[in-house]
Design an enzyme around this catalytic site. Structure first.
Site, PDB file in Angstrom:
ATOM      1  N   SER A 142      51.804  45.764  57.636  1.00 10.93           N
ATOM      2  CA  SER A 142      52.142  46.917  58.472  1.00 10.93           C
ATOM      3  C   SER A 142      53.453  47.484  57.973  1.00 10.93           C
ATOM      4  O   SER A 142      54.337  46.726  57.535  1.00 10.93           O
ATOM      5  CB  SER A 142      52.297  46.455  59.916  1.00 10.93           C
ATOM      6  N   TYR A 157      56.454  40.482  65.549  1.00  8.58           N
ATOM      7  CA  TYR A 157      55.511  41.156  64.654  1.00  8.58           C
ATOM      8  C   TYR A 157      56.209  41.628  63.380  1.00  8.58           C
ATOM      9  O   TYR A 157      55.728  41.384  62.265  1.00  8.58           O
ATOM     10  CB  TYR A 157      54.883  42.329  65.407  1.00  8.58           C
TER      11      TYR A 157
HETATM   12  P1  NDP Z   1      42.984  43.563  66.857  1.00  9.81           P
HETATM   13  O1  NDP Z   1      43.945  42.965  67.827  1.00  9.81           O
HETATM   14  O2  NDP Z   1      42.077  44.625  67.306  1.00  9.81           O
HETATM   15  O3  NDP Z   1      42.131  42.393  66.155  1.00  9.81           O
HETATM   16  C1  NDP Z   1      42.778  41.255  65.686  1.00  9.81           C
HETATM   17  C2  NDP Z   1      41.755  40.302  65.145  1.00  9.81           C
HETATM   18  O4  NDP Z   1      42.458  39.137  64.675  1.00  9.81           O
HETATM   19  C3  NDP Z   1      40.739  39.827  66.196  1.00  9.81           C
HETATM   20  O5  NDP Z   1      39.478  39.685  65.595  1.00  9.81           O
HETATM   21  C4  NDP Z   1      41.288  38.473  66.586  1.00  9.81           C
HETATM   22  O6  NDP Z   1      40.319  37.567  67.073  1.00  9.81           O
HETATM   23  C5  NDP Z   1      41.799  38.011  65.229  1.00  9.81           C
HETATM   24  N1  NDP Z   1      42.658  36.825  65.308  1.00  9.81           N
HETATM   25  C6  NDP Z   1      43.792  36.647  66.008  1.00  9.81           C
HETATM   26  N2  NDP Z   1      44.249  35.400  65.847  1.00  9.81           N
HETATM   27  C7  NDP Z   1      43.378  34.766  65.018  1.00  9.81           C
HETATM   28  C8  NDP Z   1      43.281  33.474  64.467  1.00  9.81           C
HETATM   29  N3  NDP Z   1      44.177  32.518  64.748  1.00  9.81           N
HETATM   30  N4  NDP Z   1      42.270  33.195  63.617  1.00  9.81           N
HETATM   31  C9  NDP Z   1      41.345  34.138  63.313  1.00  9.81           C
HETATM   32  N5  NDP Z   1      41.348  35.373  63.836  1.00  9.81           N
HETATM   33  C10 NDP Z   1      42.365  35.674  64.673  1.00  9.81           C
HETATM   34  O7  NDP Z   1      43.910  44.088  65.657  1.00  9.81           O
HETATM   35  P2  NDP Z   1      43.650  45.263  64.575  1.00  9.81           P
HETATM   36  O8  NDP Z   1      42.242  45.301  64.194  1.00  9.81           O
HETATM   37  O9  NDP Z   1      44.324  46.483  65.070  1.00  9.81           O
HETATM   38  O10 NDP Z   1      44.562  44.725  63.371  1.00  9.81           O
HETATM   39  C11 NDP Z   1      44.027  44.174  62.188  1.00  9.81           C
HETATM   40  C12 NDP Z   1      45.174  44.028  61.205  1.00  9.81           C
HETATM   41  O11 NDP Z   1      45.779  45.314  60.975  1.00  9.81           O
HETATM   42  C13 NDP Z   1      46.296  43.125  61.693  1.00  9.81           C
HETATM   43  O12 NDP Z   1      46.805  42.377  60.616  1.00  9.81           O
HETATM   44  C14 NDP Z   1      47.345  44.108  62.189  1.00  9.81           C
HETATM   45  O13 NDP Z   1      48.635  43.563  62.165  1.00  9.81           O
HETATM   46  C15 NDP Z   1      47.176  45.229  61.171  1.00  9.81           C
HETATM   47  N6  NDP Z   1      47.699  46.510  61.605  1.00  9.81           N
HETATM   48  C16 NDP Z   1      47.126  47.176  62.654  1.00  9.81           C
HETATM   49  C17 NDP Z   1      47.612  48.408  63.045  1.00  9.81           C
HETATM   50  C18 NDP Z   1      47.017  49.178  64.180  1.00  9.81           C
HETATM   51  O14 NDP Z   1      47.574  50.249  64.536  1.00  9.81           O
HETATM   52  N7  NDP Z   1      45.912  48.745  64.766  1.00  9.81           N
HETATM   53  C19 NDP Z   1      48.756  49.045  62.359  1.00  9.81           C
HETATM   54  C20 NDP Z   1      49.285  48.263  61.264  1.00  9.81           C
HETATM   55  C21 NDP Z   1      48.771  47.045  60.915  1.00  9.81           C
HETATM   56  P3  NDP Z   1      40.026  37.378  68.670  1.00  9.81           P
HETATM   57  O15 NDP Z   1      39.029  38.435  69.043  1.00  9.81           O
HETATM   58  O16 NDP Z   1      39.487  35.994  68.756  1.00  9.81           O
HETATM   59  O17 NDP Z   1      41.342  37.542  69.403  1.00  9.81           O
END
Ligand code: NDP
Length: 233
Positions: A142, A157
């Protein structure tokens, strides 16, 4: 060419959309989910969408070293290689905290998932990636982790994503001689559970991630981009 792609945290959000886009184009996608039932639901939905490739759900909690290793061992046996690893899973966009008063238990969880999770998953999957002729590792980071623009707020974060960026560069350096391309990407502010309302469509955020997945041989490594364009570390 059809690839084998592993995406962590792919039961929802950006990971799910990356999985969908890859499957549409004919890739075999291992859809990692810490909740297997949620992963199987997502894989089932994606498979119904007329995709050319295959989507297979796998239980993958990036904080569980033994579990990650067991999955890698099983996939080595079943698939023989992995071409692209997308370290996407992340937690704790902690807008409610400041560094001054941060709950360090929350900081620890963010580091455990966002940094060590990507690190241990990469280590576990290296033997499979080494069987690929075009190995790619993508760290979903990010701009919040950019030291150049970092200021007050979101401490767990931001610190975790800065560390993930450092991991990207060291891993890229360590693997450069083996032909790996290891890059960090920012998907941009995207409308997911983490991003909330108002962000860009998830398909657009996923394309920003796919840029680093789809790089050609001899392409850049150790970069940090959004939409294929460099952003400051
Ligand atoms: P979400 O919160 O929508 O999804 C996060 C995902 O990560 C879920 O599937 C969650 O699973 C999973 N997760 C969390 N902990 C674990 C774990 N221990 N093992 C395996 N899976 C895990 O996030 P986004 O889709 O928005 O984000 C995806 C990536 O993009 C992240 O790295 C985020 O930091 C990055 N990002 C997102 C931005 C945004 O605006 N959305 C901006 C910049 C970066 P579960 O359903 O079980 O909780």
């Amino acid at each position: 060419m059809s690839r084998i792609v592993v995406v962590t945290g792919a039961n929802r959000g950006l990971g799910r959309e990356v999985a969908r886009q890859c499957a549409v184009e004919g890739d075999t996608v291992v859809l990692g989910s810490r909740d297997l039932a949620a992963g199987q639901r997502a894989a089932g939905e994606l498979s119904e969408g007329g995709v050319r490739g295959r989507v297979v759900a796998a239980e993958l909690d990036v904080t569980d070293f033994e579990g990650v290793r067991a999955l890698a061992t099983r996939l080595l046996d079943e698939l023989g290689r992995v071409d692209v690893l997308v370290n996407n899973a992340a937690v704790h966009y902690d807008t409610w905290q400041s560094a001054v008063h941060a709950d360090l238990a929350v900081v620890g969880e963010a580091l455990e998932t966002n940094v060590l999770g990507a690190w241990r998953t990469t280590q576990a999957f290296l033997p499979l990636l080494r069987h690929s002729r075009h190995p790619r590792i993508v760290m979903v980071s990010s701009e919040g982790g950019s030291l150049a623009s970092m200021g007050s707020g979101v401490p767990a974060y931001h610190v975790s994503k800065a560390a993930l960026n450092a991991l990207t560069r060291t891993m890229a350096g360590d693997l450069a001689r083996e032909g790996f391309l290891v890059n960090a990407v920012c998907p941009g502010w995207t409308a997911t559970d983490m991003g909330g309302r108002g962000g860009r469509p998830v398909a657009q955020g996923a394309r920003s991630i796919r840029y680093a997945m789809d790089l050609p041989d001899g392409g850049p490594t150790s970069t940090f981009t959004r939409d294929g364009r460099p952003i400051p570390w």
